[in-house]
Design a protein around this motif. Structure first.
Motif, PDB file in Angstrom:
ATOM      1  N   ILE A   1       6.834   3.932  -6.749  1.00 37.17           N
ATOM      2  CA  ILE A   1       5.562   3.220  -6.848  1.00 37.17           C
ATOM      3  C   ILE A   1       5.463   2.443  -8.157  1.00 37.17           C
ATOM      4  O   ILE A   1       4.998   1.296  -8.194  1.00 37.17           O
ATOM      5  N   GLU A   2       5.930   3.037  -9.230  1.00 35.48           N
ATOM      6  CA  GLU A   2       5.856   2.379 -10.540  1.00 35.48           C
ATOM      7  C   GLU A   2       6.822   1.213 -10.673  1.00 35.48           C
ATOM      8  O   GLU A   2       6.711   0.419 -11.610  1.00 35.48           O
TER       9      GLU A   2
ATOM     10  N   LEU B   1       0.857  -1.175   0.000  1.00 34.21           N
ATOM     11  CA  LEU B   1       0.000   0.000   0.000  1.00 34.21           C
ATOM     12  C   LEU B   1       0.898   1.231   0.000  1.00 34.21           C
ATOM     13  O   LEU B   1       1.734   1.394   0.893  1.00 34.21           O
ATOM     14  N   ALA B   2       0.742   2.089  -1.016  1.00 34.87           N
ATOM     15  CA  ALA B   2       1.506   3.333  -1.101  1.00 34.87           C
ATOM     16  C   ALA B   2       0.557   4.507  -0.947  1.00 34.87           C
ATOM     17  O   ALA B   2      -0.399   4.654  -1.723  1.00 34.87           O
ATOM     18  N   LEU B   3       0.800   5.327   0.073  1.00 37.07           N
ATOM     19  CA  LEU B   3      -0.030   6.489   0.361  1.00 37.07           C
ATOM     20  C   LEU B   3       0.738   7.755   0.007  1.00 37.07           C
ATOM     21  O   LEU B   3       1.815   8.006   0.555  1.00 37.07           O
TER      22      LEU B   3
ATOM     23  N   ARG C   1      -2.366   1.922  -4.661  1.00 35.07           N
ATOM     24  CA  ARG C   1      -1.884   3.302  -4.555  1.00 35.07           C
ATOM     25  C   ARG C   1      -3.049   4.212  -4.217  1.00 35.07           C
ATOM     26  O   ARG C   1      -4.096   4.173  -4.867  1.00 35.07           O
ATOM     27  N   VAL C   2      -2.870   5.032  -3.185  1.00 32.26           N
ATOM     28  CA  VAL C   2      -3.920   5.953  -2.750  1.00 32.26           C
ATOM     29  C   VAL C   2      -3.322   7.349  -2.642  1.00 32.26           C
ATOM     30  O   VAL C   2      -2.313   7.550  -1.964  1.00 32.26           O
ATOM     31  N   VAL C   3      -3.943   8.311  -3.319  1.00 31.76           N
ATOM     32  CA  VAL C   3      -3.559   9.709  -3.200  1.00 31.76           C
ATOM     33  C   VAL C   3      -4.533  10.385  -2.252  1.00 31.76           C
ATOM     34  O   VAL C   3      -5.748  10.384  -2.491  1.00 31.76           O
TER      35      VAL C   3
END
Length: 263
Positions: free
Chosen positions: A219-220, A200-202, A229-231
């Motif tokens: 992330i990529e 999980l990337a925030l 991925r969450v912005v």
């Protein structure tokens, strides 16, 4: 070319070389911002020995089957994150690392030191838990990625991550030869493709410290099959934890992990 111009170029070159040398010598003081030791009346720290150093690990509920290993930012007092982390992981054991030189831990921080201490913490506590989830924030995402590649973990959670310290330093100092000068490189993007657990990337929508392209560079590099991925809209680098979307994203991610078989 006149002698005046030659002297100007020589002086400019010497000044540039001296500036590079100064940054090389002082670079760790520009990356790491240790804080003094603090006390917590209601918490008993775990003291860990590694490579001749004594590390202070804040722990809570060590009897739970799932362990959360947390690695904070470069100026973060991780004790101040305990309440937030407890609300995010109410049914888990918490282990919050004070890096070398931070919060009562001895020694001085460096990339190699942080990596070694992270592995030592994992090896100390993993046998007491059914599964380990690793979480890193800002600087700590580099430590978390390294640990997730080095040891079997259930999942990896990254808050305001960065591709590498090389990429970040190059963004801030584009006029310097950062690549050959940098000691602590934290090249997470090279490790990311080898991590096969859920990630999980925030990302903070208005991150004023780590530009979006630097976060995207890491992330990529993860497999899209493993990545969420969450912005967090409107959030800044130091305010992301204040947004409901941040908490929802982590809790939803953990809930999904609890329904999946161990990796």
């Amino acid at each position: 070319m006149s002698k005046t111009i030659i002297w100007i170029l020589l002086i400019a070159g010497l000044g540039y070389a001296c500036f590079c040398a100064l940054l090389y010598v002082r670079q760790r003081s520009m990356i790491f911002y240790p804080h003094g030791e603090v006390k917590a009346a209601n918490l008993e720290p775990l003291w860990l020995s590694n490579e001749g150093h004594r590390l202070k690990i804040w722990q809570a509920a060590p009897e739970q089957p799932t362990a959360i290993l947390y690695f904070g930012g470069n100026a973060e007092n991780v004790l101040h994150s305990m309440a937030e982390l407890h609300s995010l992981y109410p049914d888990s054991s918490l282990y919050l690392m004070n890096y070398r030189g931070y919060g009562g831990s001895t020694g001085s921080p460096s990339e190699a030191a942080l990596f070694s201490d992270a592995v030592a913490l994992y090896d100390e506590v993993a046998g007491n838990h059914q599964e380990v989830i690793v979480m890193g924030r800002s600087l700590g995402t580099g430590v978390a990625v390294y640990l997730a590649e080095s040891r079997p973990v259930k999942a990896l959670i990254l808050v305001t991550p960065y591709k590498s310290m090389v990429a970040l330093a190059s963004h801030y100092y584009p006029f310097l030869p950062v690549n050959p000068l940098l000691k602590d490189r934290f090249e997470s993007h090279l490790r990311a493709p080898r991590i096969k657990v859920p990630v999980l990337a925030l990302v903070a929508d208005r991150d004023e410290v780590i530009p979006a392209k630097i976060s995207a560079g890491l992330i990529e590099a993860f497999s899209p099959d493993n990545l969420t991925r969450v912005v967090v809209e409107g959030a800044g680098h130091n305010t992301i934890q204040e947004y409901d979307e941040y908490h929802r994203a982590i809790k939803n991610f953990i809930s999904r992990m609890s329904t999946e078989s161990p990796q």
